[in-house]
Design an enzyme around this catalytic site. Structure first.
Site, PDB file in Angstrom:
ATOM      1  N   HIS A 200      11.371  -0.833  -8.975  1.00 48.62           N
ATOM      2  CA  HIS A 200      11.163  -2.176  -9.532  1.00 48.62           C
ATOM      3  C   HIS A 200      12.357  -2.635 -10.349  1.00 48.62           C
ATOM      4  O   HIS A 200      12.609  -3.820 -10.495  1.00 48.62           O
ATOM      5  CB  HIS A 200       9.856  -2.219 -10.318  1.00 48.62           C
ATOM      6  CG  HIS A 200       8.677  -2.198  -9.404  1.00 48.62           C
ATOM      7  ND1 HIS A 200       8.039  -1.035  -9.050  1.00 48.62           N
ATOM      8  CD2 HIS A 200       8.103  -3.188  -8.690  1.00 48.62           C
ATOM      9  CE1 HIS A 200       7.091  -1.323  -8.182  1.00 48.62           C
ATOM     10  NE2 HIS A 200       7.097  -2.622  -7.946  1.00 48.62           N
ATOM     11  N   GLU A 442       0.082  -1.976   2.143  1.00 44.64           N
ATOM     12  CA  GLU A 442       1.221  -1.196   1.653  1.00 44.64           C
ATOM     13  C   GLU A 442       0.919   0.291   1.594  1.00 44.64           C
ATOM     14  O   GLU A 442       1.701   1.080   1.084  1.00 44.64           O
ATOM     15  CB  GLU A 442       1.720  -1.735   0.310  1.00 44.64           C
ATOM     16  CG  GLU A 442       0.661  -1.986  -0.731  1.00 44.64           C
ATOM     17  CD  GLU A 442       1.218  -2.654  -1.979  1.00 44.64           C
ATOM     18  OE1 GLU A 442       2.437  -2.748  -2.166  1.00 44.64           O
ATOM     19  OE2 GLU A 442       0.386  -3.073  -2.811  1.00 44.64           O
ATOM     20  N   ASP A 466       6.266  -0.217  -0.818  1.00 44.60           N
ATOM     21  CA  ASP A 466       5.324   0.895  -0.950  1.00 44.60           C
ATOM     22  C   ASP A 466       4.957   1.479   0.405  1.00 44.60           C
ATOM     23  O   ASP A 466       4.737   2.688   0.517  1.00 44.60           O
ATOM     24  CB  ASP A 466       4.060   0.435  -1.692  1.00 44.60           C
ATOM     25  CG  ASP A 466       4.286   0.428  -3.192  1.00 44.60           C
ATOM     26  OD1 ASP A 466       4.836   1.421  -3.701  1.00 44.60           O
ATOM     27  OD2 ASP A 466       3.954  -0.573  -3.845  1.00 44.60           O
ATOM     28  N   CYS A 513       6.304  -9.259   2.121  1.00 47.99           N
ATOM     29  CA  CYS A 513       6.802  -9.662   0.806  1.00 47.99           C
ATOM     30  C   CYS A 513       7.580  -8.531   0.130  1.00 47.99           C
ATOM     31  O   CYS A 513       8.001  -8.654  -0.997  1.00 47.99           O
ATOM     32  CB  CYS A 513       5.673 -10.166  -0.087  1.00 47.99           C
ATOM     33  SG  CYS A 513       4.473  -8.899  -0.482  1.00 47.99           S
TER      34      CYS A 513
HETATM   35  C1  PEP Z   1       5.837  -3.791  -1.970  1.00 46.32           C
HETATM   36  O1  PEP Z   1       5.364  -2.694  -2.256  1.00 46.32           O
HETATM   37  O2  PEP Z   1       6.543  -4.001  -0.944  1.00 46.32           O
HETATM   38  C2  PEP Z   1       5.609  -4.950  -2.843  1.00 46.32           C
HETATM   39  C3  PEP Z   1       5.968  -6.155  -2.488  1.00 46.32           C
HETATM   40  O3  PEP Z   1       5.053  -4.703  -4.056  1.00 46.32           O
HETATM   41  P1  PEP Z   1       5.846  -4.050  -5.287  1.00 46.32           P
HETATM   42  O4  PEP Z   1       7.293  -3.958  -4.886  1.00 46.32           O
HETATM   43  O5  PEP Z   1       5.642  -4.918  -6.456  1.00 46.32           O
HETATM   44  O6  PEP Z   1       5.192  -2.724  -5.410  1.00 46.32           O
HETATM   45 MG    MG Z   2       3.822  -2.578  -3.788  1.00 50.93          MG
END
Ligand code: PEP
Ligand code: MG
Length: 582
Positions: A200, A442, A466, A513
């Site tokens: 993140h 995910e 994920d 996403c």
């Molecule tokens: C992902 O896991 O691709 C996602 C968009 O969620 P995050 O990156 O916030 O875990």
């Molecule tokens: Mg995620």
């Protein structure tokens, strides 16, 4: 100073040239050792000299401040000088050295802990926060004692202080909670010793649209504070103390890169349509309502992922319903009827409320995270759902649930949603009765069972960050396995294809996403596989759009089939690269 380069993993492209700003963990480096009596006065002298050096440095900075420098800078240096002159910092540690027969670093650290504790008792919030000044001053003294003082010339220091844009943050690691605070700063780049491509922290670097590199191993030890460095985010290379020639070359490259970015601006208002007329929806990912300005500037047609957990970070108390409602409503209204997909709280794993929260379970990414956490905290979940529903009255909000693995989690979520709706109805508070509910795919279990989820949801959104982590058993934040993290792994592609197929069968939209959506090298593959909606950081929208404008869908479908038929990762990579040439 000889020039050298360090290689890591580039997580956000672009070139930055600036001075290193080391996020010190000097305090963490302090060790305790005992000294024989006859060396104690030498230790006291070493301490006095360090205090004098820091005092001299601060005075020099103050004297060299430009006339038009912001008044706060001078005031802030003045405060540090005052603290340094205070007996509690300049004299008491000497007594500690003598009485406890310990080293100078340990003595000033003990004294600092004592002062900080006293500050923490103060009721007035502003005064209480002054403890940060004490910590910063002590950090300076400890750095000198440890033998790595700031290498900035005094002129560079004063320049750097008010030309923040040219500072490059160098840290061992940066937590997402720390990184979100950088949105208020103007660092030119940031680089870290550890971290994975889709951690993140890396995602936040991309959202800041500044070059950044992770997994540099020992950058923080090798780079001196204030040293001139070049960060090439695209190549994942840091050049320390570059020669004149290299600097000139990189200045040129930087100009070229900026020119490319400007050129892309030409397609900002162009619709993202393939050459054979298929429209692709390009949405933006955001972390805080302030990101909307970047969304607007990017030409994105909606918000495909609003990661609400960042509203919950760097604070002791959870945001209440009103605070959340205002944040969600602000985004919904600013987007003026365009889609705004808001994800329910995805706290846990590498996203903790505070950077110093200690994670006690062995595998936090497999633990009480995201929807699992919300279902176990009914009050927190109910509060967020009420805030989301209330905000839905002011725009085109859809709700997205992270980390679904079983249908029962989805059904429980729906019960929560119904309960939140009922409570609002009772109070005559308006909301969108037909608010759409989507699920994130995910976890491999959800992708394999995507059809069952598609039957009970209004849309699906694939979280590839994920999905890759859980499919390949690779911690997305761990740099030691970052080289194994590959979105083109055939099993990952198959799970994405299964999800798209499920959405098509049930007639609901499927988007991506995760970070894959914003990688323009993968755009042709993703739309060839059938995706019509991609959500990414605003800074990637134009490069992805450019790929779409040059795509023949009829050709891409065939190419994607060939890629999916391939089971050998080593053959997939060149195949995708070849198709990108078309
Ligand atoms: C992902 O896991 O691709 C996602 C968009 O969620 P995050 O990156 O916030 O875990
Ligand atoms: Mg995620």
């Amino acid at each position: 100073m000889t020039s050298f380069s360090i290689h890591g993993v580039g997580v956000s492209s672009g070139i930055a040239i600036g001075h290193a700003h080391l996020v010190s963990n000097a305090l963490l480096e302090v060790v305790h050792y005992q000294l024989p009596k006859h060396l104690l006065e030498d230790e006291v002298l070493r301490f006095s000299n360090a205090i004098a050096t820091v005092k001299h440095d601060l005075e020099q900075i103050n004297n060299n401040l430009r006339k038009n420098a912001p008044a706060e800078i001078s005031a802030f240096i003045g405060t540090h000088l005052m603290m340094l002159a205070d007996k509690s910092l300049s004299e008491i540690p000497k007594d500690i050295i003598r009485n406890e027969q310990c080293n100078a670093e340990w003595a000033i650290k003990l004294q600092m802990d004592d002062i900080v504790e006293q500050f923490e008792q103060i009721e007035d919030e502003y005064l209480r926060e002054r403890k940060q000044d004490v910590i910063q001053v002590v950090e300076r003294v400890i750095k000198v004692l440890l033998g790595h003082p700031s290498q900035l010339s005094t002129e560079q220091q004063s320049n750097a202080l008010h030309e923040e844009r040219k500072l490059i943050l160098v840290a061992h690691d940066i937590s997402p909670a720390d990184a979100i605070q950088f949105k208020q700063h103007q660092f030119a780049a940031f680089i870290t010793d550890v971290g994975g491509v889709t951690s993140h922290t890396a995602i936040l670097a991309r959202s800041l649209n500044i070059p950044s590199i992770v997994a540099l191993q020992r950058a923080r030890d090798l780079i001196n504070d204030g040293e001139l460095i070049i960060v090439d985010g695209g190549l994942g290379v840091v050049i320390v103390s570059p020669s004149k020639e290299i600097l000139a070359e990189y200045k040129l490259r930087q100009e070229q890169w900026e020119l490319e970015q400007q050129k892309l601006q030409r397609i900002k208002s162009t619709k993202a349509v393939t050459m054979d007329g298929t429209n692709i929806e390009l949405f933006a990912n955001i972390e805080v309502p302030e990101d909307i300005a970047a969304v607007k500037a990017s030409g994105a047609t909606g918000v495909g992922l609003y990661r609400t957990e960042f509203l919950f970070m760097n604070r002791r108390e959870m945001p209440d319903e009103e605070e959340q409602f205002i944040a969600y409503k602000t985004v919904a209204e600013a987007m003026k009827g365009a889609v705004v997909i808001i994800r329910t709280l995805d706290l846990g794993a590498d996203k903790q409320m505070n950077p110093d929260t200690i994670v006690t379970c062995a595998n936090p990414a497999l633990g009480l995270r995201a929807i699992r956490y919300c279902l176990s905290e009914p009050l927190i979940f109910h509060t967020q759902l009420r805030a989301l529903l209330r905000a839905s009255h002011f725009g085109n909000i859809k709700i997205l649930v992270p980390m679904l693995s079983t249908l029962s989690e989805l059904r429980q979520t729906k019960l929560f949603l119904e309960r939140a709706k009922a409570s609002l109805r009772k109070q005559d508070i308006p909301f969108n009765e037909n608010i759409a509910l989507g699920g994130m795919i995910e976890i491999p279990a959800a992708a394999i069972n995507a059809e069952a989820f598609a039957k009970e949801l209004d849309f699906l959104s694939i979280g590839t960050n994920d999905l890759i982590q859980y499919t390949l058993a690779i911690d997305r934040a761990d740099d030691t396995v970052a080289h194994l993290y590959n979105p083109l792994h055939p099993s990952v592609l198959k799970l994405i294809a299964m999800t798209i197929k499920a959405g098509d069968k049930l007639g609901i939209s499927v988007s991506v996403c995760g970070e894959m959506a914003g990688d323009s090298k993968l755009t042709k593959l993703l739309i060839g596989m059938g995706l019509r909606q991609l959500s990414m950081h605003p800074s990637h929208i134009l490069s992805v759009k450019q790929q779409i404008l040059h795509s023949q869908l009829s050709e891409l479908n065939g190419n994607a089939r060939k890629v999916l038929a391939q089971t050998d990762l080593e053959k997939i990579e060149p195949l995708v690269a070849k198709f990108n040439l078309i």
